[in-house]
Design an enzyme around this catalytic site. Sequence first.
Site: not given
Ligand code: NAD
Ligand code: UFG
Length: 331
Positions: A153, A149, A11, A124
């Site tokens: 990080k 998780y 993503y 994160s």
């Molecule tokens: P995502 O799952 O869409 O992307 C991660 C990608 O890494 C995927 O395409 C997956 O196939 C690949 N991958 C996983 N394990 C692997 C491995 N061992 N070798 C090679 N490829 C591998 O997730 P995203 O939302 O794009 O997140 C990207 C990064 O950002 C992640 O490290 C995630 O923890 C971090 N992050 C995401 C969020 C969020 O809310 N989306 C918030 C904070 C941090």
């Molecule tokens: N929420 C709802 N209903 C749902 C899902 C979420 O009410 O079905 C609420 C949660 O209680 C929270 C808000 O929407 O108040 C956001 O929730 P998310 O699950 O979308 O996101 P979080 O803030 O809990 O966590 C996200 C990522 C984590 C990351 C974090 C960093 O999932 O991986 O943001 O701020 F670490």
Amino acid sequence: MKILVTGGTGYIGSHTCVELINAGHEVVIVDNLYNSSIDVLDKIETITGVKPAFYKVDVLDRDNLENVFKENSFDAVINFAGYKAVGESVSIPLTYYKNNVSGAINLYELMKKYQVKNLVFSSSATVYGDDFEVPFKEEYGLGTTTNPYGTSKKFNEIIITDLCKAEEWMSAIILRYFNPIGAHKSGLIGETPNGIPNNLLPYIAQVANGERDYLRVWGDDYDTPDGTGVRDYIHVVDLARAHVLAIEYAEKNKGVDVINVGSGKGYSVMEVLHAYEKACGHEIPYKIMDRRPGDIAVCYADTKKAKELLDFETAYDIEDMCEDSFRYYNK
Ligand code: NAD
Ligand code: UFG
């Protein structure tokens, strides 16, 4: 720069590849396609006119990962590869530590061996835990994480900091993301969750589409203006642009910097729901439920450091985020 992007078909990775290519950089993607699809490469090509080089390699597969370094001379690495489901990480902690920490160590060892100087890492806001007052500031350091998780990080942040202390020629930017949502304006790339979405936006999108009956709002008795949880949502394209600025900053500056990437504004669950209703043009049913275990009331970023170091500011607001999500989910 020639940049290795691990997790580049995911993503945030796919949006970042688009912005890197648009900024004139050369991108090579490594991804094992665990949580993404090979079609993303064609979509990146449709958007930018350039199809990135791609290796279907798992970062845990040290030999094949090394072949990628042998075949390319990289200036920088952006490390997105990892698992990201908070709840799942509690059930299978070793799997999370192996992938997110051992995989990263393989990558950093190869960066050292092949003298790749610059790193950007996806951390994160979860590393702040609930130890600090909002807005979360980078100088607070690392809080108490509540799940494997988040701890993976935190370990990465410590490992990268120690590595850059030992290897003074290396530089790294650790980006602490807040809540990325939205999708590319083209509607071609976005987030496609597997199974029942845990995060707010994909869940709202599925209710809006009629795939699910109602949104479960996790608590309305928090100390916030409308009682629902407040988060700092950031458009994924803004977040992607922050990576371009970060990797260019790392190239010019030595050492490690930790930088929040958020909008600095908090929106409640109900505000996001109403913004999505505006985007989709109809009401979205919801029910108030008990609080979700582990949630904090309010989370938003202090964004001064991102502005000072990277001159980064967000361009998109919550309405753009919801409109772009809606376009993607309906394509
Ligand atoms: P995502 O799952 O869409 O992307 C991660 C990608 O890494 C995927 O395409 C997956 O196939 C690949 N991958 C996983 N394990 C692997 C491995 N061992 N070798 C090679 N490829 C591998 O997730 P995203 O939302 O794009 O997140 C990207 C990064 O950002 C992640 O490290 C995630 O923890 C971090 N992050 C995401 C969020 C969020 O809310 N989306 C918030 C904070 C941090
Ligand atoms: N929420 C709802 N209903 C749902 C899902 C979420 O009410 O079905 C609420 C949660 O209680 C929270 C808000 O929407 O108040 C956001 O929730 P998310 O699950 O979308 O996101 P979080 O803030 O809990 O966590 C996200 C990522 C984590 C990351 C974090 C960093 O999932 O991986 O943001 O701020 F670490």
